[in-house]
Design a protein around this motif. Structure first.
Motif, PDB file in Angstrom:
ATOM      1  N   ALA A 350       0.829  -1.203   0.000  1.00 16.41           N
ATOM      2  CA  ALA A 350       0.000   0.000   0.000  1.00 16.41           C
ATOM      3  C   ALA A 350       0.865   1.256   0.000  1.00 16.41           C
ATOM      4  CB  ALA A 350      -0.927  -0.010   1.207  1.00 16.41           C
ATOM      5  N   LEU A 351       1.899   1.261   0.839  1.00 21.36           N
ATOM      6  CA  LEU A 351       2.787   2.427   0.887  1.00 21.36           C
ATOM      7  C   LEU A 351       3.567   2.570  -0.415  1.00 21.36           C
ATOM      8  CD1 LEU A 351       4.221   2.210   4.532  1.00 21.36           C
ATOM      9  CD2 LEU A 351       2.516   3.811   3.651  1.00 21.36           C
ATOM     10  N   PHE A 352       4.065   1.452  -0.934  1.00 22.90           N
ATOM     11  CA  PHE A 352       4.844   1.512  -2.173  1.00 22.90           C
ATOM     12  C   PHE A 352       3.999   2.075  -3.316  1.00 22.90           C
ATOM     13  CE2 PHE A 352       6.325  -0.275  -6.161  1.00 22.90           C
ATOM     14  CZ  PHE A 352       7.674   0.049  -6.132  1.00 22.90           C
ATOM     15  N   ARG A 353       2.768   1.593  -3.456  1.00 28.54           N
ATOM     16  CA  ARG A 353       1.907   2.082  -4.539  1.00 28.54           C
ATOM     17  C   ARG A 353       1.567   3.559  -4.349  1.00 28.54           C
ATOM     18  NH1 ARG A 353      -2.444  -2.926  -5.136  1.00 28.54           N
ATOM     19  NH2 ARG A 353      -0.890  -4.577  -5.448  1.00 28.54           N
ATOM     20  N   ARG A 354       1.443   3.987  -3.112  1.00 32.86           N
ATOM     21  CA  ARG A 354       1.157   5.402  -2.870  1.00 32.86           C
ATOM     22  C   ARG A 354       2.301   6.268  -3.373  1.00 32.86           C
ATOM     23  NH1 ARG A 354      -0.893   8.036   2.875  1.00 32.86           N
ATOM     24  NH2 ARG A 354      -1.442  10.108   2.016  1.00 32.86           N
ATOM     25  N   ALA A 355       3.538   5.876  -3.040  1.00 32.17           N
ATOM     26  CA  ALA A 355       4.694   6.638  -3.522  1.00 32.17           C
ATOM     27  C   ALA A 355       4.800   6.562  -5.033  1.00 32.17           C
ATOM     28  CB  ALA A 355       5.971   6.102  -2.862  1.00 32.17           C
ATOM     29  N   MET A 356       4.575   5.368  -5.584  1.00 37.22           N
ATOM     30  CA  MET A 356       4.659   5.198  -7.040  1.00 37.22           C
ATOM     31  C   MET A 356       3.593   6.021  -7.740  1.00 37.22           C
ATOM     32  SD  MET A 356       6.728   3.485  -8.909  1.00 37.22           S
ATOM     33  CE  MET A 356       6.820   4.182 -10.567  1.00 37.22           C
ATOM     34  N   SER A 357       2.393   6.086  -7.175  1.00 35.95           N
ATOM     35  CA  SER A 357       1.315   6.884  -7.756  1.00 35.95           C
ATOM     36  C   SER A 357       1.688   8.357  -7.783  1.00 35.95           C
ATOM     37  CB  SER A 357       0.017   6.682  -6.959  1.00 35.95           C
ATOM     38  OG  SER A 357      -0.417   5.344  -7.028  1.00 35.95           O
ATOM     39  N   ASN A 358       2.302   8.831  -6.713  1.00 32.93           N
ATOM     40  CA  ASN A 358       2.694  10.232  -6.667  1.00 32.93           C
ATOM     41  C   ASN A 358       3.733  10.556  -7.732  1.00 32.93           C
ATOM     42  OD1 ASN A 358       0.956  10.537  -4.559  1.00 32.93           O
ATOM     43  ND2 ASN A 358       2.519  10.791  -2.987  1.00 32.93           N
ATOM     44  N   LEU A 359       4.688   9.638  -7.928  1.00 31.38           N
ATOM     45  CA  LEU A 359       5.712   9.877  -8.951  1.00 31.38           C
ATOM     46  C   LEU A 359       5.097   9.874 -10.347  1.00 31.38           C
ATOM     47  CD1 LEU A 359       8.815   7.820  -7.709  1.00 31.38           C
ATOM     48  CD2 LEU A 359       8.465  10.287  -7.628  1.00 31.38           C
ATOM     49  N   LEU A 360       4.211   8.909 -10.628  1.00 32.40           N
ATOM     50  CA  LEU A 360       3.564   8.863 -11.946  1.00 32.40           C
ATOM     51  C   LEU A 360       2.672  10.081 -12.149  1.00 32.40           C
ATOM     52  CD1 LEU A 360       2.670   5.071 -12.234  1.00 32.40           C
ATOM     53  CD2 LEU A 360       4.374   6.334 -13.566  1.00 32.40           C
ATOM     54  N   GLN A 361       1.930  10.462 -11.100  1.00 36.32           N
ATOM     55  CA  GLN A 361       1.078  11.644 -11.184  1.00 36.32           C
ATOM     56  C   GLN A 361       1.917  12.882 -11.485  1.00 36.32           C
ATOM     57  OE1 GLN A 361      -2.243  11.705 -10.908  1.00 36.32           O
ATOM     58  NE2 GLN A 361      -2.484  13.943 -11.033  1.00 36.32           N
ATOM     59  N   ASN A 362       3.053  12.992 -10.814  1.00 38.13           N
ATOM     60  CA  ASN A 362       3.943  14.134 -11.041  1.00 38.13           C
ATOM     61  C   ASN A 362       4.468  14.145 -12.468  1.00 38.13           C
ATOM     62  OD1 ASN A 362       5.775  16.345  -9.802  1.00 38.13           O
ATOM     63  ND2 ASN A 362       7.244  14.953 -10.734  1.00 38.13           N
ATOM     64  N   ALA A 363       4.846  12.961 -12.969  1.00 39.06           N
ATOM     65  CA  ALA A 363       5.383  12.879 -14.326  1.00 39.06           C
ATOM     66  C   ALA A 363       4.323  13.215 -15.362  1.00 39.06           C
ATOM     67  CB  ALA A 363       5.950  11.477 -14.563  1.00 39.06           C
ATOM     68  N   ILE A 364       3.102  12.698 -15.181  1.00 34.57           N
ATOM     69  CA  ILE A 364       2.026  12.960 -16.145  1.00 34.57           C
ATOM     70  C   ILE A 364       1.653  14.432 -16.160  1.00 34.57           C
ATOM     71  CG2 ILE A 364      -0.387  12.466 -16.664  1.00 34.57           C
ATOM     72  CD1 ILE A 364       0.082   9.644 -15.529  1.00 34.57           C
ATOM     73  N   GLU A 365       1.546  15.033 -14.973  1.00 35.20           N
ATOM     74  CA  GLU A 365       1.131  16.433 -14.883  1.00 35.20           C
ATOM     75  C   GLU A 365       2.134  17.372 -15.538  1.00 35.20           C
ATOM     76  OE1 GLU A 365       0.442  17.348 -10.845  1.00 35.20           O
ATOM     77  OE2 GLU A 365      -1.513  16.352 -10.752  1.00 35.20           O
ATOM     78  N   HIS A 366       3.416  17.006 -15.505  1.00 32.80           N
ATOM     79  CA  HIS A 366       4.441  17.905 -16.014  1.00 32.80           C
ATOM     80  C   HIS A 366       5.019  17.417 -17.334  1.00 32.80           C
ATOM     81  CE1 HIS A 366       4.328  18.758 -11.620  1.00 32.80           C
ATOM     82  NE2 HIS A 366       4.345  20.009 -12.079  1.00 32.80           N
ATOM     83  N   SER A 367       4.256  16.622 -18.080  1.00 36.74           N
ATOM     84  CA  SER A 367       4.654  16.187 -19.414  1.00 36.74           C
ATOM     85  C   SER A 367       3.611  16.647 -20.422  1.00 36.74           C
ATOM     86  CB  SER A 367       4.790  14.656 -19.468  1.00 36.74           C
ATOM     87  OG  SER A 367       5.774  14.203 -18.574  1.00 36.74           O
ATOM     88  N   LYS A 368       4.045  16.829 -21.635  1.00 39.27           N
ATOM     89  CA  LYS A 368       3.118  17.185 -22.705  1.00 39.27           C
ATOM     90  C   LYS A 368       2.338  15.949 -23.126  1.00 39.27           C
ATOM     91  CE  LYS A 368       5.983  20.961 -24.488  1.00 39.27           C
ATOM     92  NZ  LYS A 368       6.719  21.499 -25.665  1.00 39.27           N
ATOM     93  N   PRO A 369       1.171  16.105 -23.728  1.00 39.07           N
ATOM     94  CA  PRO A 369       0.396  14.957 -24.224  1.00 39.07           C
ATOM     95  C   PRO A 369       1.229  14.108 -25.191  1.00 39.07           C
ATOM     96  CG  PRO A 369      -0.937  16.943 -24.252  1.00 39.07           C
ATOM     97  CD  PRO A 369       0.451  17.383 -23.926  1.00 39.07           C
ATOM     98  N   GLY A 370       1.080  12.805 -25.057  1.00 42.81           N
ATOM     99  CA  GLY A 370       1.818  11.886 -25.917  1.00 42.81           C
ATOM    100  C   GLY A 370       3.238  11.621 -25.470  1.00 42.81           C
ATOM    101  N   ALA A 371       3.636  12.096 -24.318  1.00 47.95           N
ATOM    102  CA  ALA A 371       5.010  11.905 -23.845  1.00 47.95           C
ATOM    103  C   ALA A 371       5.264  10.451 -23.472  1.00 47.95           C
ATOM    104  CB  ALA A 371       5.279  12.812 -22.651  1.00 47.95           C
ATOM    105  N   ARG A 372       6.527  10.075 -23.502  1.00 46.73           N
ATOM    106  CA  ARG A 372       6.944   8.728 -23.097  1.00 46.73           C
ATOM    107  C   ARG A 372       7.581   8.824 -21.714  1.00 46.73           C
ATOM    108  NH1 ARG A 372      11.136   4.899 -23.231  1.00 46.73           N
ATOM    109  NH2 ARG A 372      10.441   2.801 -23.894  1.00 46.73           N
TER     110      ARG A 372
END
Length: 460
Positions: A350-372
């Motif tokens: 549960a803790l690991f997924r929470r941290a992983m979700s935050n990192l993915l959320q951060n990456a998606i929010e600060h990337s342009k559409p279609g980013a890898r």
């Protein structure tokens, strides 16, 4: 002086001095006793040999009188030296108290013995020798004795003087030790006085270390380091309180404003429903902030992850990515897993997924559409690293070391008001989860790619 360093130093000085003087006094007393005893035996042996020479030449009772006269002459008035001659023939006997020393006649030549004579407080130390027969004189035993009283008195006098001098020297050492301790601890007293002058309103003030001894200088520098950390923590706390107030003020102001507007005139049920729906979104935001703050508070108190299970890291990453499936479809972003895809670590899922979700959320929010977006796994000796990289605007080096601080944002452009993590606690939670798993965090920005990651201890 109870419990003071000065008292302890004085006691240690006195104890060391007492032990030193006691050992030295014991050694000196032992040497004196041996030397006095040797001196006694040398005197006895010299006298014994002289009389032995005379008695050997005597063979008749008439000449024996001359030997008796010589022994009378050699006997001092105080009786400290005495002579005895034991013989089966009464004509060739000499000395007082022959019955007390009769047992000495059966000892080997030169054998020393002690005998306590009537009227004496201390025994006589003796040497004896057997002299063979000559003419009418039968074989006799010559015994020479010396009272040990003078030597014992000398030893007692020396011991008394030694003890008196030793105790006096210990007293002098204790007094000198007290003075030395007071002088030596004077810099510490000054340092204590300076430390007592510190006040909460002057957190920037530091102890002066230039004039301190090396030992106290290290202590003062350590104390100054603690003051620096305290000042930094206090500044962070003030900034943190301000940020919390700012983050909560906006949704609370929205709630109050929309509620006041709704109550300002008659509304239909549908209109009230719209207001409540909008208020619910702000309440969800407030709840999210409060929950995140409570989680970080537990992490600050040293809470660690429990229920650790050896788990394939890539498996947990895939499950987290699946949670963002709709968001990824909407932004047309792609997430790829690279590196040690078979890596395993002991995790609380549960803790690991929470941290992983935050990192993915951060990456998606600060990337342009279609980013890898790339999730890289890397196994090291003691830890497993999970990093998330996304293309984005470069982040200055001064900002990288603060990105995991609470409510920290590089600039206004990065504060885009995301639905869940726009309040600036996402990366702080990643750092807390890493700490709870015995790991660390990292951030880098190079070549148009920003990378954020954390590690978990492989030992669990």
């Amino acid at each position: 002086m109870k419990g003071s360093i000065t008292a302890r130093l004085v006691l240690m000085f006195a104890a060391v001095a007492l032990a030193t003087f006691a050992l030295a006094g014991f050694a000196l007393h032992s040497v004196l006793a041996r030397e006095l005893e040797r001196h006694q035996y040398e005197e006895l042996d010299t006298t014994l040999r002289n009389l032995q020479f005379w008695i050997k030449a005597i063979g008749t009772p008439e000449r024996w009188a001359r030997v008796q006269a010589r022994m009378d002459t050699l006997t001092p008035e105080d009786g400290s030296v005495r002579f005895w001659v034991l013989s089966d023939d009464p004509r060739f006997q000499y000395g007082k108290g022959l019955a007390e020393i009769d047992g000495l006649a059966r000892e080997a030549d030169g054998r020393s013995s002690s005998v306590l004579l009537p009227g004496q407080e201390r025994p006589f130390r003796t040497l004896s020798v057997r002299i063979p027969a000559n003419e009418q004189r039968p074989a006799v035993r010559l015994i020479v004795g010396r009272n040990v009283e003078p030597y014992a008195r000398t030893r007692q006098t020396f011991l008394t003087a030694l003890v008196s001098l030793g105790l006096g020297a210990v007293l002098v050492v204790a007094m000198a030790g007290y003075w030395i301790a007071r002088v030596g601890l004077r810099p510490l007293e000054l340092l204590s006085t300076e430390a007592q002058a510190l006040r909460p309103k002057t957190l920037s003030q530091r102890l002066q270390t230039t004039a301190l001894p090396v030992e106290l200088s290290a202590l003062a520098e350590a104390f100054n380091g603690a003051l620096s950390r305290l000042e930094e923590a206090y500044a962070q706390l003030e900034a943190f309180n301000a940020d919390v107030a700012h983050e909560l003020r906006t949704p609370l102001a929205n709630l109050i404003g929309s509620t006041q507007v709704a109550l300002s005139r008659q509304r239909s049920a549908g209109e009230f429903q719209e207001v409540l729906q909008a208020n619910l979104e702000d309440l969800e935001r407030v709840r999210s902030i409060v929950n995140d703050m409570l989680f970080l508070a537990r992490a600050d108190r040293g809470e660690v992850a429990t229920g650790l299970v050896l788990t394939p890291v890539a498996q947990e990453v895939r499950k987290t990515i699946e949670f963002f499936e709709f968001v990824l479809d909407e932004t047309r972003a792609q997430v790829a897993i690279e590196g040690d895809v078979l890596a395993e670590a002991r995790l609380e899922s549960a803790l690991f997924r929470r941290a992983m979700s935050n990192l993915l959320q951060n990456a998606i929010e600060h990337s342009k559409p279609g980013a890898r977006i790339t999730v890289a796994l890397r196994e090291e000796t003691a830890a497993t690293w999970i990093t998330v990289s996304n293309p984005g605007a470069a982040i200055g080096e001064p900002h990288l070391q603060h990105l995991f601080d609470r409510f920290y944002r590089v600039d206004a452009a990065r504060n885009d008001g995301g639905e869940h993590h726009g309040h600036g606690l996402g990366l702080a939670i990643v750092k807390a989860v890493a700490s709870m798993h015995g790991g660390q965090v990292s951030a880098s920005s190079a070549g148009g790619v920003n990378t954020f990651g954390f590690s978990v201890s492989r030992a669990g």
